[in-house]
Design an enzyme around this catalytic site. Structure first.
Site, short mmCIF file in Angstrom:
data_model
loop_
_atom_site.label_atom_id
_atom_site.label_comp_id
_atom_site.label_asym_id
_atom_site.label_seq_id
_atom_site.Cartn_x
_atom_site.Cartn_y
_atom_site.Cartn_z
N GLU A 63 0.74 -1.00 -0.11
CA GLU A 63 -0.13 -0.06 -0.10
C GLU A 63 0.79 1.43 -0.20
O GLU A 63 2.00 1.31 0.60
CB GLU A 63 -0.88 0.10 1.16
CG GLU A 63 -1.72 1.17 1.22
CD GLU A 63 -2.68 1.18 2.62
OE1 GLU A 63 -3.06 2.26 2.98
OE2 GLU A 63 -3.05 0.10 3.17
N GLU A 90 -2.75 11.72 3.41
CA GLU A 90 -3.72 11.68 4.36
C GLU A 90 -3.37 12.90 5.12
O GLU A 90 -2.50 13.14 5.73
CB GLU A 90 -3.57 10.48 5.17
CG GLU A 90 -3.60 9.18 4.34
CD GLU A 90 -3.55 7.86 5.29
OE1 GLU A 90 -4.46 7.27 5.52
OE2 GLU A 90 -2.27 7.48 5.72
#
Length: 715
Positions: free
Chosen positions: A593, A598
């Site tokens: 990932e 974020e």
């Protein structure tokens, strides 16, 4: 989108990003103040610790998944030594659930006499960003009243300040003459630290002290020096400057606890800049990917002749013959025992021989968690062995031998050690035989032995061609995928490019991702991902998520998006990628990932980028946090987040400024296998609540939107 929980579905695998080896602050090469975290990696002590697992240093390591916790009493303190007197403007406290309801912040120049700057209070473990102006070398927090029956505990204790570089500072060291006290080998010369190539490095002999210096060619006004450490960093060192290369002035004294990149402010005029390493952090030497000096032209003093430097003879390690190849791929493997259970499914010997960085062999649980143990490979014919590469799981061996045999019965030892260090070990060896065995004699922990890779190189044998990548190196100029979101107002995503995910989220999220309605064009060139307070799918909130799975999947490129993030407690916008083999059944995190962006709605001044893999994931992911040079909230405007991804690593950018680098070789040598050399797909989503951002509350604005101007992939 990195997660603390391991549960994943094929719809989405949201993961909590943590700051692992981070850039807590980034300097832009512009003539304005830049906010920096002064405390990260600095010497930190405390009045007490709850256990060895929660030391004081965990509050200043830049990793939001580790913490300091005190004994169960009031008046507990934690303090950080900034290394020298520093001016700071902000102190950030990232509390664990056991927070202090009352505390003081104090500063000291000598660690003995303290001046109280602030008396603080807290009514919840929510992160606190305190505007505190002060100056000193030591900063201390004392918890005078505990909020719980436990002690007090901090995930992060960050002291932030500002530096103002001189006008138009430039990189003045690149390509300049560079010398060192020693070099580990001819492959790691001093010049590699100033060549501007993050794939080359200088490393010293295995001894203290060591130094590296660069001749800038003429007197230069200095502004800062950036140190990009390899895993073998210096725990103590000074930065020195000189006008003649003979008389040195100490500009900065440093003591650090990780190999996180450092940016150290300098001042004055000098021609020579030196790193003088006085203590190594590992059993190896000291090593730098890059030693970068920034400044501007100084006086016109005539050039000074560089004093001669005597470099000790360098021993070059053995080099494999040109015909040396991987011999062990897909060859039969056997072991003393193997694990095959819910903890490590089908962790058989062949998994260490399959050239798959995400699969591994492990000795049996618990019967095999004993000394000794072994794993061996049959090369099918006699071979001349020249190199063995071991990529360890955290359950590694400190004592082991490499052995060869003509018949699998009589063994000859060609390498032995009692100081194995785990992670990635490349061993230059010489031996002949059909069978190669790793004979394991001492475990590093109470667990067994485990390897992601047991790779044997040489000539002869009966090699099978390993999988090779024919993907050309990206030049990041050819636009391969784009969505400008120019659809009519109210229209949904382009179904030829995007799959809309519907369902509940993971990681404690509170929203339901709807199949339509929460992802729409605004008619002005933007995608609107809207979070609403409305019941659906058993949740009280709705939002949107979409991805390019089976529409556009790719290996390597520049992936970028221009995004405006929302603000508000509980919001968790993300721009990220998942390994495409997730779609065919490989579970997270074995597929890999890549979190590009974020941001937490409760603190939109900070953005996070991270990687997740079997050996580093969830709260232990490999990544960094960073802010705008101005410190302004990212939610105020659109910003461009990007990741440039190739076979050497991934470089993250915010508004075209490099903010974090995940170098493949560094990750392999410090954290574990690199598993990103295969197809990935892109994901956009806005989560509501979750384990990391926390739940929404009465202050959370609804509806609220994440706006996306475009997504582009260059190859």
């Amino acid at each position: 989108m990195g997660g603390r929980s391991a549960g994943r579905t094929a719809i989405a695998a949201l993961a909590v990003l943590a700051v692992a080896l981070g850039l807590a602050a980034v300097h832009a090469d512009q003539a304005h103040a830049a906010t920096v975290v002064l405390s990260q990696g600095k010497t930190t002590t405390a009045s007490s610790v709850e256990s060895a697992a929660t030391p004081a240093s965990s509050a200043t390591d830049g990793n939001a998944g580790t913490r300091w916790s005190s004994s169960f009493a009031d008046n507990q303190w934690i303090q950080v030594d900034l290394g020298s007197t520093q001016t700071f403007t902000e102190i950030d406290l990232t509390w664990e659930a056991a927070y202090a309801s009352a505390y003081t912040i104090a500063v000291s120049d000598n660690g003995s006499t303290w001046n109280t700057l602030s008396n603080g209070t807290a009514t919840s473990p929510a992160k606190q960003a305190l505007a505190i102006n002060g100056s000193g070398r030591y900063v201390r927090l004392t918890g005078t009243t505990r909020a719980t029956g436990y002690g007090i505990s901090l995930f992060e204790f960050q002291v932030l300040g500002s530096t103002t570089p001189p006008a138009n500072p430039t990189l003045v060291s690149k390509g300049k003459p560079t010398t060192a006290s020693s070099s580990e080998s001819a492959a790691t010369p001093a010049s590699s630290a100033t060549d501007g190539d993050l794939g080359t490095r200088w490393s010293s002999a295995f001894a203290d002290p060591q130094w590296l210096q660069v001749d800038l060619g003429s007197p230069t006004t200095l502004s800062r020096v950036d140190l990009t450490w390899e895993a073998a960093y210096a725990s103590k060192y000074t930065i020195q400057t000189s006008t003649d290369g003979t008389t040195w002035n100490t500009a900065s004294t440093q003591s650090i606890t990780s190999n996180a990149k450092q940016s150290i402010a300098l001042s004055g005029v000098a021609r020579y800049v030196r790193l003088n390493a006085t203590a190594r952090a590992t059993g190896y030497g000291v090593s730098l990917w890059e030693f970068e000096v920034f400044g501007s032209a100084g006086s016109t003093t005539p050039p000074v002749t560089t004093p001669p430097v005597t470099t000790p003879p360098v021993t070059t390690p053995p080099v494999d013959p040109g015909t040396s190849v991987l011999l062990s791929y897909k060859k039969p493997g056997t072991a003393s025992s193997s694990q095959d259970d819910g903890t490590c499914y089908q962790c058989t010997p062949d998994k260490a021989l399959d050239a798959d960085a995400a699969s591994r062999w492990a000795s049996a649980n618990p019967a095999g968690w004993v000394d000794p143990g072994w794993i061996q490979v049959d090369l099918a014919a006699t071979a001349h062995i020249t190199k063995v590469v071991l990529q360890w799981d955290p359950a590694y061996a400190t004592g082991y031998q490499i052995q060869v045999s003509p018949n699998g019965t009589t063994w000859n030892t060609i390498y032995t050690t009692t100081t194995g260090k785990g992670l990635k070990e490349t061993l230059n060896v010489t031996g002949d035989g059909r069978y190669v065995r790793l004979n394991l004699t001492k475990r590093s922990s109470a667990y067994g032995y485990s390897l992601y890779g047991f790779d044997v190189y040489g000539t002869g044998g009966q090699p099978v061609q390993p999988p090779t990548s024919n993907i050309p190196a990206p030049n990041f100029t050819r636009l391969a995928f784009a969505d400008e979101f120019n659809g009519a107002a109210g229209s949904g995503p382009d179904t030829s490019k995007w799959t809309v995910d519907a369902g509940t989220g993971q990681n404690g999220e509170q929203q339901y991702y709807t199949p339509s309605g929460n992802l729409n064009m605004d008619g002005q060139g933007h995608l609107v991902i809207q979070a609403r307070k409305e019941a659906a799918g058993g949740a009280q909130y709705t939002s949107g998520r979409m991805n390019t799975s089976n529409k556009y999947m790719f290996t390597y490129g520049r992936v970028e998006a221009r995004i405006k993030v929302p603000t508000g407690q509980g919001y968790w916008p993300a721009f990220w990628m998942m390994g495409a083999d997730f779609l065919t059944g490989r579970p997270w995190p074995y597929n890999g990932e890549v979190d590009i962006m974020e941001v937490l709605g409760k603190d939109t001044t900070t953005s996070y980028s991270t990687l997740h893999a079997p050996a580093y994931n969830g709260a232990g992911g490999y990544g960094g946090s960073y802010k705008l040079p101005s410190g302004a909230p990212l939610s105020n405007d659109y910003h461009v987040w990007a990741a440039e991804w190739d076979a050497s690593g991934i470089r993250y950018y915010l508004d075209n400024q490099l903010v974090f680098t995940a170098d493949k070789a560094t990750v392999e040598s410090t954290r574990g296998p690199w598993i990103y050399d295969h197809d990935f797909y892109v994901i956009l989503n806005l989560a509501v609540g979750g384990d990391w951002p926390g739940p929404v509350d009465a202050t959370t604005p609804f509806p609220s939107s994440m706006l996306v101007d475009y997504v582009r992939v260059y190859r």
